[in-house]
Design a protein around this motif. Structure first.
Motif, PDB file in Angstrom:
ATOM      1  N   THR A   1      19.976  55.564  32.989  1.00 31.47           N
ATOM      2  CA  THR A   1      21.179  54.853  33.424  1.00 31.47           C
ATOM      3  C   THR A   1      21.710  55.412  34.737  1.00 31.47           C
ATOM      4  O   THR A   1      22.565  54.785  35.374  1.00 31.47           O
ATOM      5  N   TYR A   2      21.243  56.590  35.171  1.00 31.07           N
ATOM      6  CA  TYR A   2      21.570  57.113  36.495  1.00 31.07           C
ATOM      7  C   TYR A   2      21.018  56.235  37.619  1.00 31.07           C
ATOM      8  O   TYR A   2      21.568  56.185  38.715  1.00 31.07           O
ATOM      9  N   THR A   3      19.896  55.583  37.371  1.00 29.47           N
ATOM     10  CA  THR A   3      19.094  54.999  38.444  1.00 29.47           C
ATOM     11  C   THR A   3      19.857  54.025  39.346  1.00 29.47           C
ATOM     12  O   THR A   3      19.649  54.045  40.563  1.00 29.47           O
ATOM     13  N   PRO A   4      20.736  53.171  38.844  1.00 31.25           N
ATOM     14  CA  PRO A   4      21.467  52.297  39.772  1.00 31.25           C
ATOM     15  C   PRO A   4      22.291  53.047  40.814  1.00 31.25           C
ATOM     16  O   PRO A   4      22.493  52.540  41.923  1.00 31.25           O
TER      17      PRO A   4
ATOM     18  N   LEU B   1      23.856  49.907  29.566  1.00 26.38           N
ATOM     19  CA  LEU B   1      22.639  49.106  29.407  1.00 26.38           C
ATOM     20  C   LEU B   1      22.972  47.650  29.092  1.00 26.38           C
ATOM     21  O   LEU B   1      22.279  46.727  29.534  1.00 26.38           O
ATOM     22  N   GLU B   2      24.044  47.437  28.322  1.00 21.56           N
ATOM     23  CA  GLU B   2      24.489  46.066  28.071  1.00 21.56           C
ATOM     24  C   GLU B   2      24.920  45.400  29.369  1.00 21.56           C
ATOM     25  O   GLU B   2      24.611  44.229  29.630  1.00 21.56           O
ATOM     26  N   MET B   3      25.614  46.154  30.213  1.00 21.43           N
ATOM     27  CA  MET B   3      26.063  45.612  31.501  1.00 21.43           C
ATOM     28  C   MET B   3      24.867  45.335  32.411  1.00 21.43           C
ATOM     29  O   MET B   3      24.828  44.325  33.113  1.00 21.43           O
ATOM     30  N   TYR B   4      23.876  46.247  32.398  1.00 18.99           N
ATOM     31  CA  TYR B   4      22.709  46.066  33.260  1.00 18.99           C
ATOM     32  C   TYR B   4      21.928  44.801  32.902  1.00 18.99           C
ATOM     33  O   TYR B   4      21.234  44.231  33.747  1.00 18.99           O
ATOM     34  N   GLY B   5      22.038  44.382  31.636  1.00 18.65           N
ATOM     35  CA  GLY B   5      21.338  43.177  31.215  1.00 18.65           C
ATOM     36  C   GLY B   5      21.985  41.884  31.670  1.00 18.65           C
ATOM     37  O   GLY B   5      21.406  40.806  31.497  1.00 18.65           O
ATOM     38  N   ASP B   6      23.179  41.952  32.257  1.00 22.19           N
ATOM     39  CA  ASP B   6      23.879  40.756  32.737  1.00 22.19           C
ATOM     40  C   ASP B   6      23.259  40.317  34.061  1.00 22.19           C
ATOM     41  O   ASP B   6      23.353  41.026  35.067  1.00 22.19           O
ATOM     42  N   PRO B   7      22.635  39.158  34.123  1.00 19.11           N
ATOM     43  CA  PRO B   7      21.972  38.721  35.363  1.00 19.11           C
ATOM     44  C   PRO B   7      22.936  38.489  36.516  1.00 19.11           C
ATOM     45  O   PRO B   7      22.500  38.384  37.668  1.00 19.11           O
TER      46      PRO B   7
ATOM     47  N   ASP C   1      25.269  42.613  40.178  1.00 24.19           N
ATOM     48  CA  ASP C   1      24.417  42.949  41.312  1.00 24.19           C
ATOM     49  C   ASP C   1      24.953  44.145  42.099  1.00 24.19           C
ATOM     50  O   ASP C   1      24.715  44.285  43.293  1.00 24.19           O
ATOM     51  N   GLU C   2      25.694  45.013  41.427  1.00 27.80           N
ATOM     52  CA  GLU C   2      26.170  46.253  42.020  1.00 27.80           C
ATOM     53  C   GLU C   2      26.350  47.276  40.912  1.00 27.80           C
ATOM     54  O   GLU C   2      26.445  46.913  39.734  1.00 27.80           O
ATOM     55  N   LYS C   3      26.381  48.541  41.279  1.00 26.44           N
ATOM     56  CA  LYS C   3      26.561  49.556  40.235  1.00 26.44           C
ATOM     57  C   LYS C   3      27.981  49.432  39.669  1.00 26.44           C
ATOM     58  O   LYS C   3      28.956  49.313  40.421  1.00 26.44           O
ATOM     59  N   PRO C   4      28.120  49.448  38.349  1.00 27.03           N
ATOM     60  CA  PRO C   4      29.450  49.285  37.756  1.00 27.03           C
ATOM     61  C   PRO C   4      30.277  50.557  37.902  1.00 27.03           C
ATOM     62  O   PRO C   4      29.739  51.661  38.034  1.00 27.03           O
ATOM     63  N   GLU C   5      31.595  50.396  37.864  1.00 22.44           N
ATOM     64  CA  GLU C   5      32.496  51.540  37.995  1.00 22.44           C
ATOM     65  C   GLU C   5      32.272  52.557  36.881  1.00 22.44           C
ATOM     66  O   GLU C   5      32.431  53.762  37.094  1.00 22.44           O
TER      67      GLU C   5
END
Length: 422
Positions: free
Chosen positions: A11-14, A277-283, A286-290
Motif C-alpha cells: 500500500t506504500y506504492t502509490p 486497498l478498497e479505495m485503490y479498487g475504485d476506477p 487517480d491520485e494517492k488518497p490522503e
C-alpha cells in the motif's frame, strides 16, 4: 530508464508512483515494473499506479508481474520494500516483547531482531537473482531493518544502498519552521538507521550556516513535542535533535507503559491497509488518497527519486542521507559497519562526508547497537538459538540474561515458519 519495485503490491506504492510522476524531470522513468507474489493486491495497486501516471501526463509504462526474474531483467535500479510475514508478523513483533517488559517495535529491540531474521535470507535470495539477471543494477533497500539488511547486501558483494525517510522528514519539517524551501536545508545527520541525531542544520549545503541553534531557540518546544520528549532533554543533549526512535532508549519504561495500554501500530496499519486497498479498487481514483499519509513512509518517494537519480547519473542533489559502509567515517566503528550519514552520491555509489568528533554520549550508544547489529546479522545468516540469545543480550533495550532467554524462546516460537533452522 527501467526501475523495478520488489514488493510493488504494498500500500506504500502509490506514494512512490506519485513521486515518480511529479519528479519525472529528475528521474525520467520509461518503464516501471511492480513485482509482488500477491496477485490481487498487485492488480489493485497497479491499476491505481497507471491512473496516477495518466492523470499527471507521465508517458512511462507500468508493468505488474509476479515473476521476479522477468521483472528485474534490464532494470537500472531495483527498489526493495517487502515485509516478510506481512502485518500479522508485525503484530507479533510489537506484542510478545511487552510480555517481558521490553519495547515491542518492528525495527528495533527484540521485534526488530525477529524482523531481521525473517527478512535477511529472503532479501539475499532476491539480490542473488537480481545479480544473475542483471549484475549492473543498483539495489535500493527500503526494507527494515534497513541497517542490518543493507549490511547483509554489501557483505554479499551487491551494489546496494540503504534508504530511510527519517532525514527527509526532518528536512521538510525544519524547512517549514524556518520558512525556506526543503532544497535549502542540508542536515549533518549522524548514527545508524533508526538511531540518529541531527547535529547541524545548514542553509545551502555542507558548508552553509548552521541554524540549528536558531531552530532550537525558537521552536524547541514544538520539536520536542513532535518527538514526545521534554524540551529540557533536548537542551541537555548539547544542541542536537534526536530522531523519534531515540525515545525508545531515552524513555524506555514510559514507552512500554504506553504500548501496553493502546492498540498496536500493526493493528492500526492493518485497518488502514484494508481501507486503502478498497479505495485503490475504485476506477475513479487517480491520485494517492490522503489516508496514505497516515500509513507511514512520508516523503519516501522524494527520497527514492533523489537517490536513484544520483546513482543513475541523472539530475538532482548529489548529497543524500543514506545507509552505507562506514569505511573510517566514524573511527570508533569497524569499517564494515553500516552507518546512516550524509554522503556524496554518484554513479559509483555513496561516499560519506567527513563527520566531526562524536560526543561520547552518542558514540557509546552507536557502538553498542553496532555490536548488536553484527550479532543480529550473524544470527540471520547462520541461525541457532545461542546466536539469537547473544544478539538480544547485546541490545541495550534488552541487556539482561533473563530477558534475553525469555525473548529468545518467544521469538523462535512466533517465527518458526520463517526460520529454516528452527
Amino acid at each position: 530508464m527501467k526501475l523495478t519495485v520488489v514488493g510493488g503490491g504494498s500500500t506504500y506504492t502509490p506514494e512512490l508512483i506519485d513521486g515518480f510522476a511529479r519528479l519525472r524531470d529528475t528521474l525520467p522513468v520509461e518503464e516501471l515494473v511492480l513485482v509482488d507474489p500477491a496477485a490481487e493486491r498487485l492488480e489493485l495497486v497497479g491499476g491505481l499506479a497507471r491512473r496516477i501516471f495518466a492523470k499527471q501526463g507521465h508517458g512511462g509504462r507500468i508493468v505488474t508481474t509476479s515473476d521476479l526474474d522477468a521483472g528485474v531483467e534490464g532494470a537500472d535500479a531495483v527498489l526493495l520494500q517487502l515485509r516478510v510475514g506481512g502485518q500479522a508478523a508485525r503484530q507479533q513483533d510489537e506484542t510478545w516483547p511487552l510480555e517481558c517488559g521490553c519495547i515491542g517495535q518492528e525495527t528495533t529491540g527484540a521485534g526488530g531482531l525477529a524482523k531481521a531474521l525473517r527478512t535477511v535470507p529472503v532479501v539475499l535470495d532476491i539480490a542473488e537473482r537480481v545479480r544473475r539477471t542483471n549484475p549492473n543494477a543498483w539495489i535500493i533497500d527500503f526494507t527494515n531493518p534497513v541497517g542490518i539488511v543493507t549490511r547483509a547486501l554489501l557483505q554479499a558483494g551487491h551494489k546496494a544502498v540503504g534508504l530511510c525517510n527519517v532525514a527527509i522528514g526532518f528536512q521538510r519539517k525544519f524547512a517549514n519552521l524556518l520558512g525556506v524551501t526543503p532544497s535549502e536545508i542540508h542536515l549533518d545527520h549522524l548514527g545508524l538507521n533508526h538511531l540518529t541525531w541531527e547535529t547541524a542544520v545548514r542553509l545551502g549545503g555542507p558548508e552553509g550556516e548552521n541554524v540549528l541553534p536558531k531552530l532550537l531557540g525558537e521552536h524547541g518546544d514544538t520539536i520536542a513535542a513532535d518527538l514526545k520528549l521534554p524540551t529540557t532533554l533536548l537542551d541537555r543533549l548539547g544542541g542536537v535533535i534526536p530522531s523519534y526512535y531515540l525515545r525508545y532508549y531515552y524513555a524506555h519504561d514510559e514507552v512500554v507503559r504506553e504500548l501496553r495500554t493502546k492498540p498496536s501500530r500493526a493493528a492500526e496499519v492493518a485497518a488502514m491497509e484494508k481501507q486503502l486497498l478498497e479505495m485503490y479498487g475504485d476506477p475513479a481514483l487517480d491520485e494517492k488518497p490522503e489516508l496514505l499519509a497516515r500509513r507511514g513512509g512520508a516523503y519516501y518517494s522524494e527520497a527514492a527519486v533523489d537517490l536513484a537519480a544520483a546513482l543513475l547519473g541523472s539530475t538532482g542533489n548529489p548529497y543524500q542521507v543514506v545507509n552505507t559502509y562506514n569505511g573510517g567515517t566514524l573511527p570508533f566503528l569497524p569499517d564494515d559497519a553500516v552507518i546512516e550519514v550524509q554522503a556524496a552520491v554518484g554513479a559509483n555509489g555513496p561516499v560519506p562526508l567527513p563527520v566531526p568528533d562524536v560526543d561520547p554520549l552518542f558514540a557509546g550508544l552507536v557502538a553498542n547497537v553496532t555490536g548488536y547489529e553484527e550479532l543480529a546479522l550473524e544470527a540471520a545468516l547462520r541461525g541457532g538459538r545461542d546466536r539469537v540469545f547473544r544478539a538480544l543480550l547485546a541490545h541495550p533495550l534488552v541487556g539482561q540474561y533473563e530477558y534475553a532467554d525469555a525473548l529468545t524462546d518467544r521469538l523462535i516460537a512466533h517465527n518458526r515458519e520463517h526460520l529454516a533452522w528452527a
